[in-house]
Motif scaffolding. Sequence first.
Motif, PDB file in Angstrom:
ATOM      1  N   SER A   7     -13.636 -17.990 -91.045  1.00 36.87           N
ATOM      2  CA  SER A   7     -12.941 -17.612 -90.014  1.00 36.87           C
ATOM      3  C   SER A   7     -14.207 -17.669 -88.938  1.00 36.87           C
ATOM      4  O   SER A   7     -15.194 -17.674 -89.123  1.00 36.87           O
ATOM      5  CB  SER A   7     -12.308 -16.376 -89.914  1.00 36.87           C
ATOM      6  OG  SER A   7     -13.365 -15.227 -90.346  1.00 36.87           O
ATOM      7  N   GLY A   8     -13.768 -17.561 -87.630  1.00 33.25           N
ATOM      8  CA  GLY A   8     -14.741 -17.346 -86.731  1.00 33.25           C
ATOM      9  C   GLY A   8     -14.944 -18.745 -85.874  1.00 33.25           C
ATOM     10  O   GLY A   8     -15.656 -18.405 -84.791  1.00 33.25           O
ATOM     11  N   GLY A   9     -14.192 -19.881 -86.033  1.00 32.55           N
ATOM     12  CA  GLY A   9     -14.430 -20.906 -85.105  1.00 32.55           C
ATOM     13  C   GLY A   9     -13.604 -20.681 -83.878  1.00 32.55           C
ATOM     14  O   GLY A   9     -12.975 -19.840 -83.575  1.00 32.55           O
ATOM     15  N   GLY A  10     -13.799 -21.670 -82.924  1.00 33.44           N
ATOM     16  CA  GLY A  10     -13.142 -21.848 -81.765  1.00 33.44           C
ATOM     17  C   GLY A  10     -13.782 -22.812 -80.877  1.00 33.44           C
ATOM     18  O   GLY A  10     -14.549 -23.704 -81.311  1.00 33.44           O
ATOM     19  N   LEU A  11     -13.352 -22.876 -79.502  1.00 30.03           N
ATOM     20  CA  LEU A  11     -13.923 -23.754 -78.692  1.00 30.03           C
ATOM     21  C   LEU A  11     -15.282 -23.232 -77.710  1.00 30.03           C
ATOM     22  O   LEU A  11     -15.147 -21.977 -77.339  1.00 30.03           O
ATOM     23  CB  LEU A  11     -12.932 -23.924 -77.382  1.00 30.03           C
ATOM     24  CG  LEU A  11     -13.288 -24.781 -76.513  1.00 30.03           C
ATOM     25  CD1 LEU A  11     -13.561 -26.131 -76.639  1.00 30.03           C
ATOM     26  CD2 LEU A  11     -12.187 -24.985 -75.220  1.00 30.03           C
ATOM     27  N   VAL A  12     -16.222 -23.641 -77.672  1.00 34.49           N
ATOM     28  CA  VAL A  12     -17.375 -23.189 -77.182  1.00 34.49           C
ATOM     29  C   VAL A  12     -18.196 -24.397 -76.305  1.00 34.49           C
ATOM     30  O   VAL A  12     -18.007 -25.316 -76.680  1.00 34.49           O
ATOM     31  CB  VAL A  12     -18.573 -22.507 -78.270  1.00 34.49           C
ATOM     32  CG1 VAL A  12     -18.986 -23.648 -79.304  1.00 34.49           C
ATOM     33  CG2 VAL A  12     -19.665 -22.039 -77.529  1.00 34.49           C
ATOM     34  N   GLN A  13     -18.873 -24.147 -75.367  1.00 37.77           N
ATOM     35  CA  GLN A  13     -19.550 -25.050 -74.451  1.00 37.77           C
ATOM     36  C   GLN A  13     -20.742 -25.310 -75.149  1.00 37.77           C
ATOM     37  O   GLN A  13     -21.399 -24.759 -76.076  1.00 37.77           O
ATOM     38  CB  GLN A  13     -19.810 -24.237 -73.000  1.00 37.77           C
ATOM     39  CG  GLN A  13     -18.834 -24.213 -72.155  1.00 37.77           C
ATOM     40  CD  GLN A  13     -18.664 -23.818 -70.802  1.00 37.77           C
ATOM     41  OE1 GLN A  13     -19.558 -23.505 -70.618  1.00 37.77           O
ATOM     42  NE2 GLN A  13     -17.794 -23.902 -69.885  1.00 37.77           N
ATOM     43  N   PRO A  14     -21.237 -26.432 -74.752  1.00 36.71           N
ATOM     44  CA  PRO A  14     -22.610 -26.953 -75.291  1.00 36.71           C
ATOM     45  C   PRO A  14     -23.428 -25.877 -74.695  1.00 36.71           C
ATOM     46  O   PRO A  14     -23.580 -25.193 -73.758  1.00 36.71           O
ATOM     47  CB  PRO A  14     -22.921 -28.153 -74.470  1.00 36.71           C
ATOM     48  CG  PRO A  14     -21.531 -28.838 -74.427  1.00 36.71           C
ATOM     49  CD  PRO A  14     -20.523 -27.535 -74.011  1.00 36.71           C
ATOM     50  N   GLY A  15     -24.446 -25.759 -75.662  1.00 34.13           N
ATOM     51  CA  GLY A  15     -25.556 -24.313 -75.519  1.00 34.13           C
ATOM     52  C   GLY A  15     -25.168 -22.692 -75.972  1.00 34.13           C
ATOM     53  O   GLY A  15     -25.931 -22.027 -76.179  1.00 34.13           O
ATOM     54  N   GLY A  16     -23.819 -22.947 -76.480  1.00 27.51           N
ATOM     55  CA  GLY A  16     -23.070 -21.604 -76.603  1.00 27.51           C
ATOM     56  C   GLY A  16     -23.300 -21.308 -78.224  1.00 27.51           C
ATOM     57  O   GLY A  16     -24.025 -21.955 -78.956  1.00 27.51           O
ATOM     58  N   SER A  17     -22.944 -20.235 -78.435  1.00 25.27           N
ATOM     59  CA  SER A  17     -23.087 -19.633 -79.913  1.00 25.27           C
ATOM     60  C   SER A  17     -21.433 -19.314 -80.441  1.00 25.27           C
ATOM     61  O   SER A  17     -20.714 -18.878 -79.683  1.00 25.27           O
ATOM     62  CB  SER A  17     -23.929 -18.450 -79.829  1.00 25.27           C
ATOM     63  OG  SER A  17     -25.334 -18.746 -79.308  1.00 25.27           O
ATOM     64  N   LEU A  18     -21.576 -19.090 -81.706  1.00 22.05           N
ATOM     65  CA  LEU A  18     -20.614 -18.738 -82.557  1.00 22.05           C
ATOM     66  C   LEU A  18     -21.250 -18.168 -83.798  1.00 22.05           C
ATOM     67  O   LEU A  18     -21.982 -18.710 -84.240  1.00 22.05           O
ATOM     68  CB  LEU A  18     -19.349 -19.891 -82.881  1.00 22.05           C
ATOM     69  CG  LEU A  18     -18.586 -20.473 -81.734  1.00 22.05           C
ATOM     70  CD1 LEU A  18     -17.663 -21.530 -82.343  1.00 22.05           C
ATOM     71  CD2 LEU A  18     -17.650 -18.960 -81.569  1.00 22.05           C
ATOM     72  N   ARG A  19     -20.270 -17.109 -84.324  1.00 20.50           N
ATOM     73  CA  ARG A  19     -20.428 -16.692 -85.743  1.00 20.50           C
ATOM     74  C   ARG A  19     -19.411 -17.029 -86.758  1.00 20.50           C
ATOM     75  O   ARG A  19     -18.362 -16.387 -86.338  1.00 20.50           O
ATOM     76  CB  ARG A  19     -20.905 -15.113 -85.504  1.00 20.50           C
ATOM     77  CG  ARG A  19     -21.536 -14.715 -86.845  1.00 20.50           C
ATOM     78  CD  ARG A  19     -21.420 -13.022 -86.907  1.00 20.50           C
ATOM     79  NE  ARG A  19     -22.196 -12.612 -87.944  1.00 20.50           N
ATOM     80  CZ  ARG A  19     -21.907 -10.982 -88.423  1.00 20.50           C
ATOM     81  NH1 ARG A  19     -20.928 -10.482 -88.065  1.00 20.50           N
ATOM     82  NH2 ARG A  19     -22.809 -10.731 -89.478  1.00 20.50           N
ATOM     83  N   LEU A  20     -19.552 -17.542 -87.582  1.00 16.99           N
ATOM     84  CA  LEU A  20     -18.783 -17.803 -88.581  1.00 16.99           C
ATOM     85  C   LEU A  20     -18.875 -16.947 -89.733  1.00 16.99           C
ATOM     86  O   LEU A  20     -19.849 -16.499 -90.101  1.00 16.99           O
ATOM     87  CB  LEU A  20     -18.668 -19.264 -89.158  1.00 16.99           C
ATOM     88  CG  LEU A  20     -18.641 -20.380 -88.327  1.00 16.99           C
ATOM     89  CD1 LEU A  20     -18.757 -21.914 -88.975  1.00 16.99           C
ATOM     90  CD2 LEU A  20     -17.433 -20.480 -87.184  1.00 16.99           C
TER      91      LEU A  20
END
Length: 116
Positions: A7-20
């Motif tokens: 889980s934890g995916g999504g739409l993010v802009q280049p240079g952004g962050s996500l935590r799966l």
Amino acid sequence: EVQLQASGGGLVQPGGSLRLSCAASGFAFDDYAIGWFRQAPGKEREGVSCISHTGDTTHYADSVKGRFTISRDNAKNNVYLQMSNLKPEGTAIYYCNVIHQFRDYWGQGTQVTVSS
């Protein structure tokens, strides 16, 4: 039954962050290494990162070194993938994986889209 839930995916802009996150059940979690893989549209699945059962040893694909960090919490049966400075080529479905008793187990994957 061995189960993995990413889980934890999504739409993010280049240079952004996500935590799966990858939640595991059905096996002795703290006895097994866990891997993260990804599959981009039209491409083969590739390894991204993996972590030993204790968390002491980690490995990363060259394409994500310095930007992604894998970690685990054995008390919660979870593995995490912190992704920073994301690039458009990081758009893919991300899967967690365990090899348990000589069988490959995969979670259902979580979509990460890097786009402006």
